[in-house]
Design an enzyme around this catalytic site. Sequence first.
Site, PDB file in Angstrom:
ATOM      1  N   VAL A  63      18.385  -2.981  27.246  1.00 18.91           N
ATOM      2  CA  VAL A  63      17.114  -3.654  27.501  1.00 18.91           C
ATOM      3  C   VAL A  63      15.949  -2.672  27.438  1.00 18.91           C
ATOM      4  CG1 VAL A  63      15.758  -4.915  29.227  1.00 18.91           C
ATOM      5  CG2 VAL A  63      18.162  -5.499  28.866  1.00 18.91           C
ATOM      6  N   GLU A  64      16.152  -1.476  27.998  1.00 15.37           N
ATOM      7  CA  GLU A  64      15.072  -0.490  28.070  1.00 15.37           C
ATOM      8  C   GLU A  64      14.719   0.106  26.708  1.00 15.37           C
ATOM      9  OE1 GLU A  64      13.089   0.372  30.373  1.00 15.37           O
ATOM     10  OE2 GLU A  64      13.968  -0.349  32.242  1.00 15.37           O
ATOM     11  N   SER A  65      15.734   0.450  25.916  1.00 16.65           N
ATOM     12  CA  SER A  65      15.442   1.211  24.682  1.00 16.65           C
ATOM     13  C   SER A  65      16.241   0.782  23.462  1.00 16.65           C
ATOM     14  CB  SER A  65      15.732   2.702  24.930  1.00 16.65           C
ATOM     15  OG  SER A  65      17.129   2.898  25.130  1.00 16.65           O
ATOM     16  N   TYR A 113      12.139  -9.070  32.856  1.00 11.58           N
ATOM     17  CA  TYR A 113      13.031  -7.908  32.767  1.00 11.58           C
ATOM     18  C   TYR A 113      14.308  -8.144  33.570  1.00 11.58           C
ATOM     19  CZ  TYR A 113      14.809  -3.186  33.560  1.00 11.58           C
ATOM     20  OH  TYR A 113      15.625  -2.081  33.643  1.00 11.58           O
ATOM     21  N   ILE A 151      21.256  -1.949  31.022  1.00  9.86           N
ATOM     22  CA  ILE A 151      19.901  -1.450  31.263  1.00  9.86           C
ATOM     23  C   ILE A 151      19.427  -0.620  30.065  1.00  9.86           C
ATOM     24  CG2 ILE A 151      18.546   0.175  32.656  1.00  9.86           C
ATOM     25  CD1 ILE A 151      20.131  -0.807  35.102  1.00  9.86           C
TER      26      ILE A 151
END
Length: 210
Positions: free
Chosen positions: A54-56, A162, A51
């Site tokens: 993918v997020e940052s 996502y 996560i």
Amino acid sequence: MKKIIIIILFILLLFMGINIGLKLVYPLHYTEYIIKYSSEYEIDPHLVAAIINVESNYDVNAKSQKEARGLMQISPTTAKWASNKLNMEDFSLESLYNPKTNIQIGCWYINVLNEEFNGNLKLILAAYNGGSGNVNKWLKNDEYSKDGENLHDIPFKETDEYVKKVLKNYSMYKKIYKNTFEQGQNKLDSLLGNSIIILKKMLKQFLANI
């Protein structure tokens, strides 16, 4: 005999190169906090790592157009809710740029969603991105859910992509870092992770000067 040794060395170097290449695409940092809070909130650390990527892409200073901040891209609303529940003193939105605080809140929130959606990973990820309110609405709509328990179609393109991306990352992290979160191994991966950070910075500087 000499040729055999050369071939073996070549294969080893090739394997190491592939391994380093994979870890550039699927990096892993802040293992201390990932281990601590994934354990505290009973989450697979590989999922947390995926996560974050993918997020940052492990950028502690990441900030989205919607004001989500830090490694796990925590929204202001979720941050304020979590900080009250976790009794965090002197909390501000700037605290989300602290890896420890961000990962703690992110893991806490995943745990909340895990309880709400009975461990259904696809629903958890859809809610993390698109909001639990939307997921609950979609579950009640037979256009998106055939049984009211699973999503067979996600109407938000961003959320659909996502979920797929995190699931792919999750699978890769479990393969690449199979034993990483076992005691002792994370120190070795942290050293390699730091080396990869330096390499990525050098590569960015080189590309910027071309």
